[in-house]
Every structure is written in structure tokens, then in C-alpha cells.
Design an enzyme around this catalytic site. Structure first.
Site, PDB file in Angstrom:
ATOM      1  N   GLN A   1       0.822  -1.223   0.000  1.00  0.00           N
ATOM      2  CA  GLN A   1       0.000   0.000   0.000  1.00  0.00           C
ATOM      3  C   GLN A   1       0.852   1.268   0.000  1.00  0.00           C
ATOM      4  O   GLN A   1       0.311   2.362   0.191  1.00  0.00           O
ATOM      5  CB  GLN A   1      -0.929   0.022   1.229  1.00  0.00           C
ATOM      6  CG  GLN A   1      -1.945  -1.088   1.266  1.00  0.00           C
ATOM      7  CD  GLN A   1      -3.007  -0.974   0.172  1.00  0.00           C
ATOM      8  OE1 GLN A   1      -3.235   0.084  -0.406  1.00  0.00           O
ATOM      9  NE2 GLN A   1      -3.646  -2.088  -0.118  1.00  0.00           N
TER      10      GLN A   1
ATOM     11  N   LYS B   1      -1.308  -3.259  -7.897  1.00  0.00           N
ATOM     12  CA  LYS B   1      -1.671  -2.074  -7.110  1.00  0.00           C
ATOM     13  C   LYS B   1      -0.900  -0.846  -7.578  1.00  0.00           C
ATOM     14  O   LYS B   1      -1.133   0.262  -7.105  1.00  0.00           O
ATOM     15  CB  LYS B   1      -1.405  -2.333  -5.621  1.00  0.00           C
ATOM     16  CG  LYS B   1      -2.358  -3.390  -5.034  1.00  0.00           C
ATOM     17  CD  LYS B   1      -2.213  -3.477  -3.546  1.00  0.00           C
ATOM     18  CE  LYS B   1      -2.720  -4.774  -2.975  1.00  0.00           C
ATOM     19  NZ  LYS B   1      -4.155  -4.783  -2.710  1.00  0.00           N
TER      20      LYS B   1
HETATM   21  N1  PLP Z   1      -0.292  -6.584   2.116  1.00  0.00           N
HETATM   22  C1  PLP Z   1      -1.053  -5.477   2.080  1.00  0.00           C
HETATM   23  C2  PLP Z   1      -0.715  -4.333   2.986  1.00  0.00           C
HETATM   24  C3  PLP Z   1      -2.126  -5.404   1.202  1.00  0.00           C
HETATM   25  O1  PLP Z   1      -2.881  -4.301   1.157  1.00  0.00           O
HETATM   26  C4  PLP Z   1      -2.400  -6.504   0.362  1.00  0.00           C
HETATM   27  C5  PLP Z   1      -3.562  -6.474  -0.545  1.00  0.00           C
HETATM   28  O2  PLP Z   1      -4.497  -5.745  -0.366  1.00  0.00           O
HETATM   29  C6  PLP Z   1      -1.563  -7.619   0.423  1.00  0.00           C
HETATM   30  C7  PLP Z   1      -0.522  -7.621   1.328  1.00  0.00           C
HETATM   31  C8  PLP Z   1      -1.781  -8.798  -0.471  1.00  0.00           C
HETATM   32  O3  PLP Z   1      -1.589  -8.431  -1.810  1.00  0.00           O
HETATM   33  P1  PLP Z   1      -1.873  -9.451  -2.989  1.00  0.00           P
HETATM   34  O4  PLP Z   1      -3.275  -9.973  -2.763  1.00  0.00           O
HETATM   35  O5  PLP Z   1      -1.745  -8.633  -4.220  1.00  0.00           O
HETATM   36  O6  PLP Z   1      -0.865 -10.533  -2.899  1.00  0.00           O
END
Ligand code: PLP
Length: 408
Positions: free
Chosen positions: A205, A228
Site C-alpha cells: 500500500q 496495485k
Molecule cells: N499486504 C497489504 C498491505 C495489502 O494491502 C495486500 C492487498 O491488499 C496484500 C498484502 C496482499 O496483496 P496481494 O493480494 O496482491 O498478494
């Protein structure tokens, strides 16, 4: 801070999805914490790859394979520059943040022994909790949590109890996905280093909101998801310091991660290939390179100032509504707001917002310990990106007031 040199209207033209509408309503996309929209250059690049370049990487002498390999490796160089890593081979392509954290938990985890300690925080996304719980369970490790206060900030008063000479790994988020808090990772890195702990920062984030310099941070690992930061889904980055990655065993076995294989054993490949077994998401990685180059072409300071303007404005407008409670009130926040309206269920509010063309997220946001801390089942989360506008915030507030009237 007022943004003067940031032309959001022309930037919005790069994103085809921002021009859709929902019936008579505009479509307001405030779910950027979950995933970002993609600029046309990224969409075009994926098509170009499949139209003209599709071939496997690292394996062929033929022309297409070489073109694919060159473009794939160019993405690695782009990401190295983006993060200011020292070497290209410190950039490992993954399927996303979750995959990067699991890689470290599995591989680095083999080097830990009973009684060793891992420190995370109560603010973490489940992706940065569950892999460590699984590892702690398998290897009899001790998992500790940095507690949080009512503003959604880490409490570091008892840091000497949290970090000791038994701490082998600290894994913490740069920015909280459910509250928006920008965490003081620099402080935790400094403290961890005193005890020789390795530090992983979950940048899922953070990376799309401000400049990250991994050498300056001096973390051992930095992970994020491509989707993201305006790139394709199924892509991600694990940055690791060369010396740390070299000391770790491979994560998965398969093609590309080997130098030689015989019936009696295998000699593993060097970095970065040691951690990239099997055919990768070639189109996605090339698309991610384009997304990051696109993002790097925009003034990061102007992005941060614009997003902060949106945050302050939305905070102000929301606070004027009776019964609103905002969760996550740190002075250091990224552009997202979690809130509840009286005792209205977040799902009902989210549904009525959706009917008016506003996309927000409702629920626990994969941070159940945070919800447990506040004693709530979930929140409504509006998360802004560089392409959002104050006019969209106005529309969101209008739609929210209407939803509240309908539910009350
Ligand atoms: N860590 C944080 C702080 C996140 O906001 C997210 C997803 O929203 C993740 C990890 C996991 O990301 P991903 O689902 O793209 O692997």
C-alpha cells in the site's frame, strides 16, 4: 499543500476504465487499495506481447525467445531503478505480495530454529500474518506482535521487549491497508539492525503513493504487488539484499532455477533465477515494467500532494456528516479512509453506494485483528489514487448522504 503542476484531468485520459459510467451516474472508483486501474500503455503492451512477441524466456536461441527475454529482463532493470536497489539480480519476480512473503517465509524460514522470534504488528494484512503463524507453528518459533493505539499507530514504547537477540525476522507493512497509517518502518529497521534481525517491509500500500528507496531504508526484503501500482494482476516484486538472498535456499524446484540436474542431484542457478522456477508471467512482467515506467514519469511529490489534498478534503466532508466515525486517525496517513456511519452495516452502505456508481470496499479488508481491536466487524473503505478528483469526492459524499437517508 496545494498542487499546481499536476494535471489530473489529462492524466485521467490515460485510463479507459475511468471513462465508463453506470446508467446516468458517473462511475467513481474508490477501491484503489484493492487494485489500481491500468493506463492504456499497459493494456496496449500486453496486447502487443501476445500479438507479436509471445515466446518463452531464457530458453530459446530463436528470435522471439530472445526478444521476450530482453523485454522481460528490461523490466527487472526498470524495477531496480524504481526501488534504487543495488543490483538487477536483487529483483525477484513473483505473483504478488502474498507470494513474495510466502517465498521468504518458506525459504528464510528453513534457516530458523526452535525458540527464534519473529516480530510482526497488529496492523498487518492477513498475507503478512498467516505465513508467519504457519512457520511459527511448524518450527516452534515465537511470533510477537507490535500493539496498536486507538489512532491505528504502532505502540513502540516497549520496543526492547519486542526486539531482542532472539529476533531473527521483523515483517511489517509500510502502510496499513485498512487504516492508511504510514508506519515508522525506518525506526523498526534501525532497532532490528542492532540485534542483527532481518527486516521485510510489505510495501503493497506504499509503493503507489510515495518514493521508496530500498538502499536508504536499508531493509533486507521489500515486497509489493504489480496490480496495485498500475500493472497487471499476477505480478509482483520481491526485493532482497544480495547477501541475504544468496544465503537462502531455493523456494520452489523446477525449470530455470537450476544450473545442472543429474540423477544424483542438482546445482542451483544464481540470483535471480534461483527463486524463479518455471515459466513466469512473461506478459505480466513486461506490462509491469511499462506501468512502472509510466508511474516514474509522473512527479512523485505532486502525486503525494494531490492524494493528500483528496484525503484532507474527504476527511473534512465526511466529518460533517452526523454519526460518522473514522478509523485510523494518525497524522501520517496515505490516501484512504475507513469509516462507519452510526450502527448502519457497512455492507448495506456499500451496496447503496454501488447502486449510485460509487465503488468502495466494505468488510474487514483482510485485517481481522485490526477489526477485533476496535470491536467492529468491518468498515467502509474509500481509497484514492492519483487519478481521483475532488469532484468525485463531492459525488461520493452526496451518494453517501442519500444512502444514509434511505437506510435510516
Ligand atoms: N499486504 C497489504 C498491505 C495489502 O494491502 C495486500 C492487498 O491488499 C496484500 C498484502 C496482499 O496483496 P496481494 O493480494 O496482491 O498478494
Amino acid at each position: 499543500m496545494q498542487v499546481t503542476h499536476f494535471d489530473v484531468e489529462s492524466l485521467r485520459k490515460d485510463f479507459p476504465l475511468l471513462n465508463i459510467s453506470q446508467g446516468k451516474n458517473p462511475y467513481v472508483y474508490f477501491d484503489n487499495g484493492a487494485t489500481s486501474q491500468k493506463p492504456q500503455v499497459v493494456i496496449d503492451r500486453l496486447k502487443q506481447y501476445y500479438d507479436q512477441e509471445n515466446a518463452n524466456v531464457h530458453r530459446g536461441v530463436h528470435q522471439l525467445s530472445q526478444i521476450s527475454t530482453d523485454n522481460f529482463e528490461e523490466s527487472r532493470r526498470i524495477v531496480r531503478r524504481f526501488l534504487n536497489a543495488e543490483y538487477d539480480h536483487e529483483i525477484i519476480f513473483t505473483a504478488g505480495t502474498t507470494n513474495g512473503i510466502n517465498l521468504v517465509a518458506t525459504s528464510f524460514g528453513t534457516m530458523l530454529s526452535e525458540g527464534d522470534e519473529i516480530l510482526i504488528s497488529e496492523l498487518e494484512h492477513h498475507s503478512n500474518i498467516v505465513p508467519w503463524q504457519m512457520l511459527a507453528h511448524d518450527k516452534n518459533l515465537v511470533l510477537k506482535y507490535i500493539p496498536i493505539n486507538n489512532k491505528g499507530e504502532w505502540i513502540l514504547d516497549d520496543i526492547s521487549d519486542l526486539i531482542t537477540d532472539k529476533t531473527k525476522l521483523i515483517a511489517v507493512s509500510h502502510v496499513s491497508n485498512s487504516l492508511g497509517t504510514i508506519n515508522p518502518v525506518e525506526k523498526i529497521i534501525e532497532e532490528g539492525k542492532k540485534f542483527g534481525a532481518k527486516i521485510l517491509v510489505d510495501g503493497a500500500q506504499a509503493i503507489q503513493h510515495f518514493k521508496v528507496d530500498v538502499q536508504k531504508l536499508d531493509c533486507d526484503f521489500y515486497v509489493f504487488s504489480g496490480h496495485k501500482v498500475f500493472g497487471p494482476t499476477g505480478t509482483g516484486i520481491l526485493y532482497g539484499k544480495e547477501s541475504v538472498l544468496n544465503a537462502m535456499p531455493p523456494y520452489q524446484g523446477g525449470g530455470d532455477m537450476i544450473k545442472t540436474v543429474s540423477m544424483s542431484g542438482t546445482v542451483y542457478n544464481e540470483l535471480p533465477h534461483k527463486f524463479e522456477a518455471g515459466t513466469p508471467n512473461i506478459a505480466g512482467v513486461i506490462g509491469l515494467g511499462v506501468a512502472i515506467e509510466w508511474f516514474m514519469s509522473i512527479d512523485t511529490e505532486a502525486v503525494a500532494a494531490h492524494e493528500n489534498d483528496l484525503l484532507v478534503y474527504a476527511h473534512e466532508k465526511l466529518s460533517e456528516i452526523e454519526g460518522i466515525k473514522i478509523y485510523g486517525t494518525s497524522d501520517k496517513k496515505c490516501s484512504l479512509i475507513s469509516f462507519l456511519v452510526g450502527d448502519l452495516h457497512p455492507y448495506d452502505v456499500g451496496t447503496l453506494l454501488n447502486q449510485q456508481g460509487v465503488a468502495v470496499r466494505t468488510g474487514h479488508h483482510c485485517t481481522q485483528p485490526v477489526m477485533e481491536y476496535y470491536g467492529i466487524p468491518g468498515t467502509i473503505r474509500a481509497s484514492f489514487s492519483l487519478y481521483n478528483t475532488k469532484e468525485e469526492v463531492d459525488y461520493f459524499i452526496k451518494a453517501l448522504k442519500r444512502a444514509i437517508r434511505m437506510l435510516s
